[in-house]
Scaffold this motif. Structure first.
Motif, mmCIF file in Angstrom:
data_model
loop_
_atom_site.group_PDB
_atom_site.id
_atom_site.type_symbol
_atom_site.label_atom_id
_atom_site.label_comp_id
_atom_site.label_asym_id
_atom_site.label_seq_id
_atom_site.Cartn_x
_atom_site.Cartn_y
_atom_site.Cartn_z
ATOM 1 N N GLN A 1 0.834 -1.200 0.000
ATOM 2 C CA GLN A 1 0.000 0.000 0.000
ATOM 3 C C GLN A 1 0.870 1.252 0.000
ATOM 4 O O GLN A 1 0.584 2.219 -0.698
ATOM 5 C CB GLN A 1 -0.918 0.035 1.225
ATOM 6 C CG GLN A 1 -2.049 -0.934 1.199
ATOM 7 C CD GLN A 1 -2.869 -0.879 2.485
ATOM 8 O OE1 GLN A 1 -2.536 -0.172 3.434
ATOM 9 N NE2 GLN A 1 -3.929 -1.646 2.521
ATOM 10 N N TRP A 2 1.944 1.215 0.794
ATOM 11 C CA TRP A 2 2.823 2.373 0.894
ATOM 12 C C TRP A 2 3.433 2.696 -0.462
ATOM 13 O O TRP A 2 3.490 3.864 -0.864
ATOM 14 C CB TRP A 2 3.932 2.127 1.920
ATOM 15 C CG TRP A 2 4.756 3.360 2.119
ATOM 16 C CD1 TRP A 2 4.544 4.348 3.030
ATOM 17 C CD2 TRP A 2 5.894 3.762 1.345
ATOM 18 N NE1 TRP A 2 5.484 5.339 2.869
ATOM 19 C CE2 TRP A 2 6.329 5.002 1.847
ATOM 20 C CE3 TRP A 2 6.586 3.197 0.291
ATOM 21 C CZ2 TRP A 2 7.419 5.692 1.330
ATOM 22 C CZ3 TRP A 2 7.680 3.880 -0.230
ATOM 23 C CH2 TRP A 2 8.085 5.113 0.288
ATOM 24 N N VAL A 3 3.901 1.687 -1.179
ATOM 25 C CA VAL A 3 4.503 1.915 -2.493
ATOM 26 C C VAL A 3 3.467 2.522 -3.440
ATOM 27 O O VAL A 3 3.747 3.512 -4.125
ATOM 28 C CB VAL A 3 5.111 0.620 -3.073
ATOM 29 C CG1 VAL A 3 5.486 0.791 -4.539
ATOM 30 C CG2 VAL A 3 6.333 0.199 -2.264
ATOM 31 N N ASP B 1 10.702 0.434 -13.328
ATOM 32 C CA ASP B 1 11.690 0.510 -14.403
ATOM 33 C C ASP B 1 12.717 1.620 -14.191
ATOM 34 O O ASP B 1 13.744 1.643 -14.866
ATOM 35 C CB ASP B 1 10.998 0.714 -15.754
ATOM 36 C CG ASP B 1 10.260 -0.533 -16.218
ATOM 37 O OD1 ASP B 1 10.571 -1.640 -15.729
ATOM 38 O OD2 ASP B 1 9.358 -0.398 -17.072
ATOM 39 N N ALA B 2 12.449 2.530 -13.276
ATOM 40 C CA ALA B 2 13.367 3.646 -13.032
ATOM 41 C C ALA B 2 14.599 3.160 -12.267
ATOM 42 O O ALA B 2 14.470 2.441 -11.274
ATOM 43 C CB ALA B 2 12.657 4.745 -12.245
ATOM 44 N N PRO B 3 15.792 3.524 -12.722
ATOM 45 C CA PRO B 3 17.010 3.026 -12.083
ATOM 46 C C PRO B 3 17.183 3.482 -10.635
ATOM 47 O O PRO B 3 17.854 2.803 -9.854
ATOM 48 C CB PRO B 3 18.142 3.574 -12.964
ATOM 49 C CG PRO B 3 17.541 4.639 -13.796
ATOM 50 C CD PRO B 3 16.069 4.387 -13.866
ATOM 51 N N GLU B 4 16.572 4.603 -10.247
ATOM 52 C CA GLU B 4 16.737 5.109 -8.886
ATOM 53 C C GLU B 4 15.765 4.490 -7.874
ATOM 54 O O GLU B 4 15.810 4.798 -6.684
ATOM 55 C CB GLU B 4 16.616 6.640 -8.858
ATOM 56 C CG GLU B 4 15.245 7.173 -9.209
ATOM 57 C CD GLU B 4 14.997 7.340 -10.716
ATOM 58 O OE1 GLU B 4 13.907 7.802 -11.056
ATOM 59 O OE2 GLU B 4 15.857 6.997 -11.538
ATOM 60 N N THR B 5 14.887 3.605 -8.324
ATOM 61 C CA THR B 5 13.919 2.982 -7.422
ATOM 62 C C THR B 5 14.649 2.068 -6.436
ATOM 63 O O THR B 5 15.408 1.193 -6.853
ATOM 64 C CB THR B 5 12.876 2.176 -8.220
ATOM 65 O OG1 THR B 5 12.228 3.060 -9.130
ATOM 66 C CG2 THR B 5 11.851 1.536 -7.303
ATOM 67 N N PRO B 6 14.415 2.263 -5.128
ATOM 68 C CA PRO B 6 15.079 1.408 -4.130
ATOM 69 C C PRO B 6 14.705 -0.068 -4.295
ATOM 70 O O PRO B 6 13.565 -0.386 -4.664
ATOM 71 C CB PRO B 6 14.562 1.938 -2.791
ATOM 72 C CG PRO B 6 13.992 3.283 -3.081
ATOM 73 C CD PRO B 6 13.567 3.280 -4.517
ATOM 74 N N ALA B 7 15.638 -0.946 -3.999
ATOM 75 C CA ALA B 7 15.419 -2.389 -4.153
ATOM 76 C C ALA B 7 14.219 -2.868 -3.346
ATOM 77 O O ALA B 7 13.453 -3.714 -3.815
ATOM 78 C CB ALA B 7 16.677 -3.162 -3.756
ATOM 79 N N SER B 8 14.040 -2.323 -2.149
ATOM 80 C CA SER B 8 12.893 -2.752 -1.331
ATOM 81 C C SER B 8 11.574 -2.375 -2.004
ATOM 82 O O SER B 8 10.607 -3.134 -1.949
ATOM 83 C CB SER B 8 12.966 -2.144 0.069
ATOM 84 O OG SER B 8 12.962 -0.726 -0.011
ATOM 85 N N ASP B 9 11.537 -1.226 -2.660
ATOM 86 C CA ASP B 9 10.330 -0.826 -3.374
ATOM 87 C C ASP B 9 10.095 -1.711 -4.593
ATOM 88 O O ASP B 9 8.950 -1.978 -4.957
ATOM 89 C CB ASP B 9 10.404 0.636 -3.808
ATOM 90 C CG ASP B 9 10.130 1.617 -2.678
ATOM 91 O OD1 ASP B 9 9.986 1.173 -1.521
ATOM 92 O OD2 ASP B 9 10.081 2.827 -2.960
#
Length: 105
Positions: free
Chosen positions: A20-22, A76-84
């Motif tokens: 939900q947070w994502v 797909d964005a390279p800056e997206t954190p792995a946990s997200d």
């Protein structure tokens, strides 16, 4: 010839708190971007944020289609954190499980 399902059709999508947070974060950014551009945010985005904030799990076809699209782009964005990425991937799987036709569109 098959027709598209009506946009008022609703689907139950059970999301964990982290999922939900994502979704909330990604969709709220869409709302903020519209406001920063002095534009009206999309109704579907406001409705998704409201649904998540009220712990709801019922979404319209338009809402799940748009959430699927914006979460996919976020992943797909390279800056997206792995946990997200992990939670966002789970969101897409839950949406596709609730709306099987969406996975093939």
């Amino acid at each position: 010839m098959s027709s598209s399902p009506p946009t008022t059709e609703t689907y139950e999508v059970d999301l964990s708190r982290d999922e939900q947070w994502v979704v909330h974060d990604v969709v709220a950014r869409r709302v903020d971007d519209a406001l920063d551009d002095d534009a009206a945010p999309p109704d579907w985005a406001l409705e998704v944020v409201e649904t998540i904030e009220s712990d709801g799990r019922t979404f319209t076809r338009e809402q799940v289609t748009n959430v699927h699209e914006v979460v996919s782009a976020y992943l797909d964005a390279p800056e997206t954190p792995a946990s997200d990425v992990a939670y966002g991937t789970a969101v897409l799987e839950r949406i596709e499980g609730a709306v099987p036709r969406l996975a093939s569109e």
